[in-house]
Motif scaffolding. Structure first.
Motif, PDB file in Angstrom:
ATOM      1  N   LYS A   5       0.831  -1.209   0.000  1.00 58.15           N
ATOM      2  CA  LYS A   5       0.000   0.000   0.000  1.00 58.15           C
ATOM      3  C   LYS A   5       0.864   1.256   0.000  1.00 58.15           C
ATOM      4  N   SER A   6       1.900   1.247   0.851  1.00 58.13           N
ATOM      5  CA  SER A   6       2.760   2.440   0.909  1.00 58.13           C
ATOM      6  C   SER A   6       3.525   2.615  -0.401  1.00 58.13           C
ATOM      7  N   ASP A   7       4.019   1.505  -0.972  1.00 62.83           N
ATOM      8  CA  ASP A   7       4.707   1.591  -2.259  1.00 62.83           C
ATOM      9  C   ASP A   7       3.764   2.086  -3.343  1.00 62.83           C
ATOM     10  N   GLY A   8       2.537   1.559  -3.331  1.00 60.01           N
ATOM     11  CA  GLY A   8       1.546   1.998  -4.319  1.00 60.01           C
ATOM     12  C   GLY A   8       1.197   3.461  -4.134  1.00 60.01           C
ATOM     13  N   ALA A   9       1.072   3.883  -2.878  1.00 58.91           N
ATOM     14  CA  ALA A   9       0.766   5.291  -2.612  1.00 58.91           C
ATOM     15  C   ALA A   9       1.919   6.177  -3.067  1.00 58.91           C
ATOM     16  N   ALA A  10       3.152   5.732  -2.805  1.00 67.10           N
ATOM     17  CA  ALA A  10       4.320   6.518  -3.226  1.00 67.10           C
ATOM     18  C   ALA A  10       4.383   6.602  -4.751  1.00 67.10           C
ATOM     19  N   ALA A  11       4.145   5.472  -5.410  1.00 65.55           N
ATOM     20  CA  ALA A  11       4.165   5.473  -6.875  1.00 65.55           C
ATOM     21  C   ALA A  11       3.051   6.360  -7.419  1.00 65.55           C
ATOM     22  N   SER A  12       1.883   6.278  -6.803  1.00 69.62           N
ATOM     23  CA  SER A  12       0.770   7.120  -7.235  1.00 69.62           C
ATOM     24  C   SER A  12       1.098   8.593  -7.018  1.00 69.62           C
ATOM     25  N   GLU A  13       1.728   8.896  -5.873  1.00 69.77           N
ATOM     26  CA  GLU A  13       2.103  10.287  -5.602  1.00 69.77           C
ATOM     27  C   GLU A  13       3.095  10.789  -6.656  1.00 69.77           C
ATOM     28  N   LYS A  14       4.059   9.927  -7.026  1.00 69.63           N
ATOM     29  CA  LYS A  14       5.023  10.323  -8.054  1.00 69.63           C
ATOM     30  C   LYS A  14       4.325  10.574  -9.384  1.00 69.63           C
ATOM     31  N   LYS A  15       3.414   9.667  -9.749  1.00 69.61           N
ATOM     32  CA  LYS A  15       2.687   9.852 -11.012  1.00 69.61           C
ATOM     33  C   LYS A  15       1.818  11.097 -10.965  1.00 69.61           C
ATOM     34  N   ILE A  16       1.171  11.307  -9.817  1.00 68.86           N
ATOM     35  CA  ILE A  16       0.322  12.495  -9.680  1.00 68.86           C
ATOM     36  C   ILE A  16       1.175  13.755  -9.741  1.00 68.86           C
ATOM     37  N   ALA A  17       2.350  13.732  -9.075  1.00 71.36           N
ATOM     38  CA  ALA A  17       3.239  14.895  -9.097  1.00 71.36           C
ATOM     39  C   ALA A  17       3.715  15.167 -10.520  1.00 71.36           C
ATOM     40  N   ALA A  18       4.093  14.108 -11.252  1.00 70.45           N
ATOM     41  CA  ALA A  18       4.538  14.279 -12.638  1.00 70.45           C
ATOM     42  C   ALA A  18       3.392  14.825 -13.493  1.00 70.45           C
ATOM     43  N   ALA A  19       2.205  14.285 -13.308  1.00 72.82           N
ATOM     44  CA  ALA A  19       1.048  14.770 -14.069  1.00 72.82           C
ATOM     45  C   ALA A  19       0.741  16.214 -13.696  1.00 72.82           C
ATOM     46  N   GLN A  20       0.874  16.552 -12.417  1.00 73.19           N
ATOM     47  CA  GLN A  20       0.621  17.924 -11.977  1.00 73.19           C
ATOM     48  C   GLN A  20       1.630  18.881 -12.607  1.00 73.19           C
ATOM     49  N   LYS A  21       2.903  18.433 -12.686  1.00 72.90           N
ATOM     50  CA  LYS A  21       3.925  19.274 -13.335  1.00 72.90           C
ATOM     51  C   LYS A  21       3.584  19.507 -14.801  1.00 72.90           C
ATOM     52  N   ARG A  22       3.166  18.414 -15.480  1.00 72.69           N
ATOM     53  CA  ARG A  22       2.792  18.567 -16.898  1.00 72.69           C
ATOM     54  C   ARG A  22       1.601  19.512 -17.037  1.00 72.69           C
ATOM     55  N   LEU A  23       0.620  19.341 -16.138  1.00 71.30           N
ATOM     56  CA  LEU A  23      -0.555  20.207 -16.199  1.00 71.30           C
ATOM     57  C   LEU A  23      -0.188  21.661 -15.892  1.00 71.30           C
ATOM     58  N   ASP A  24       0.696  21.845 -14.888  1.00 74.29           N
ATOM     59  CA  ASP A  24       1.122  23.205 -14.566  1.00 74.29           C
ATOM     60  C   ASP A  24       1.858  23.842 -15.753  1.00 74.29           C
ATOM     61  N   LYS A  25       2.713  23.057 -16.411  1.00 79.66           N
ATOM     62  CA  LYS A  25       3.440  23.565 -17.575  1.00 79.66           C
ATOM     63  C   LYS A  25       2.467  23.926 -18.690  1.00 79.66           C
ATOM     64  N   LYS A  26       1.487  23.033 -18.925  1.00 75.58           N
ATOM     65  CA  LYS A  26       0.489  23.326 -19.964  1.00 75.58           C
ATOM     66  C   LYS A  26      -0.345  24.540 -19.580  1.00 75.58           C
ATOM     67  N   LEU A  27      -0.642  24.679 -18.277  1.00 79.46           N
ATOM     68  CA  LEU A  27      -1.420  25.825 -17.812  1.00 79.46           C
ATOM     69  C   LEU A  27      -0.647  27.119 -18.029  1.00 79.46           C
ATOM     70  N   VAL A  28       0.656  27.107 -17.707  1.00 84.15           N
ATOM     71  CA  VAL A  28       1.487  28.299 -17.922  1.00 84.15           C
ATOM     72  C   VAL A  28       1.535  28.634 -19.410  1.00 84.15           C
ATOM     73  N   GLU A  29       1.711  27.586 -20.222  1.00 82.65           N
ATOM     74  CA  GLU A  29       1.742  27.819 -21.683  1.00 82.65           C
ATOM     75  C   GLU A  29       0.406  28.360 -22.174  1.00 82.65           C
ATOM     76  N   ALA A  30      -0.680  27.787 -21.652  1.00 83.09           N
ATOM     77  CA  ALA A  30      -2.001  28.247 -22.071  1.00 83.09           C
ATOM     78  C   ALA A  30      -2.242  29.682 -21.611  1.00 83.09           C
ATOM     79  N   GLU A  31      -1.818  30.008 -20.386  1.00 82.88           N
ATOM     80  CA  GLU A  31      -1.977  31.376 -19.900  1.00 82.88           C
ATOM     81  C   GLU A  31      -1.156  32.344 -20.742  1.00 82.88           C
ATOM     82  N   ALA A  32       0.046  31.918 -21.149  1.00 79.17           N
ATOM     83  CA  ALA A  32       0.878  32.766 -22.015  1.00 79.17           C
ATOM     84  C   ALA A  32       0.189  32.976 -23.358  1.00 79.17           C
ATOM     85  N   ARG A  33      -0.377  31.901 -23.915  1.00 75.98           N
ATOM     86  CA  ARG A  33      -1.090  32.028 -25.197  1.00 75.98           C
ATOM     87  C   ARG A  33      -2.313  32.936 -25.048  1.00 75.98           C
ATOM     88  N   ILE A  34      -3.000  32.771 -23.914  1.00 75.65           N
ATOM     89  CA  ILE A  34      -4.172  33.606 -23.673  1.00 75.65           C
ATOM     90  C   ILE A  34      -3.751  35.075 -23.534  1.00 75.65           C
TER      91      ILE A  34
END
Length: 164
Positions: A88-117
């Motif tokens: 469970k802890s390993d799965g939670a850690a892996a999920s947190e890493k995936k969520i953090a990576a996805a959040q970084k991608r989303l934040d980058k896309k959000l910054v890019e989208a805000e710049a385009r806007i």
């Protein structure tokens, strides 16, 4: 009665034969058969006692085996719980890493989208200012009959948009 009359004459011989018969019976049964029966009873009692002792020993052994099995079962259950907790802890850690990576991608896309806007807003505002300046020149020319140059019209539009 003749039977009663002869009772006194045969009394002593009847007692003699009675004692002889009971003596023979006593020695035959008492000395011959009773010891064999008593040996059989003793043997049977010993067999029952041995069987009861063996049953108690088997019960004690079974209780010990059950206790050992319960200990192993509890240890295995604890190990399984530890494995589950680790998974469970390993799965939670892996999920947190995936969520953090996805959040970084989303934040980058959000910054890019805000710049385009922001670029689109700037371009739209520039277009609006240009259109408003052209419209201002056209309106002043039609209403006042005066001709306003493009720089003056743009400055007036910027001033109105900045305050309004």
């Amino acid at each position: 009665m003749p039977q009663i009359a002869q009772l006194a004459e045969t009394y002593s011989s009847q007692i003699f034969w009675l004692l002889v018969f009971f003596g023979i019976t006593f020695f035959f049964i008492g000395r011959g058969m009773v010891p064999k029966v008593m040996d059989t009873v003793t043997l049977r009692d010993k067999q029952i006692a041995d069987d009861l002792a063996a049953a108690q020993a088997a019960r004690d052994l079974a209780d010990e085996e059950e206790e050992a099995w319960r200990k192993r079962e509890n240890e295995n259950r604890a190990k399984a719980q530890a494995v589950i907790a680790k998974a469970k802890s390993d799965g939670a850690a892996a999920s947190e890493k995936k969520i953090a990576a996805a959040q970084k991608r989303l934040d980058k896309k959000l910054v890019e989208a805000e710049a385009r806007i922001a670029e689109a807003r700037s371009a739209a505002m520039a277009e609006v200012e240009t259109v408003a300046a052209d419209a201002t020149q056209d309106i002043v020319a039609r209403l006042a009959g005066a001709k306003v140059d493009a720089a003056t019209a743009e400055a007036a539009v910027k001033e109105v948009l900045a305050h309004g």
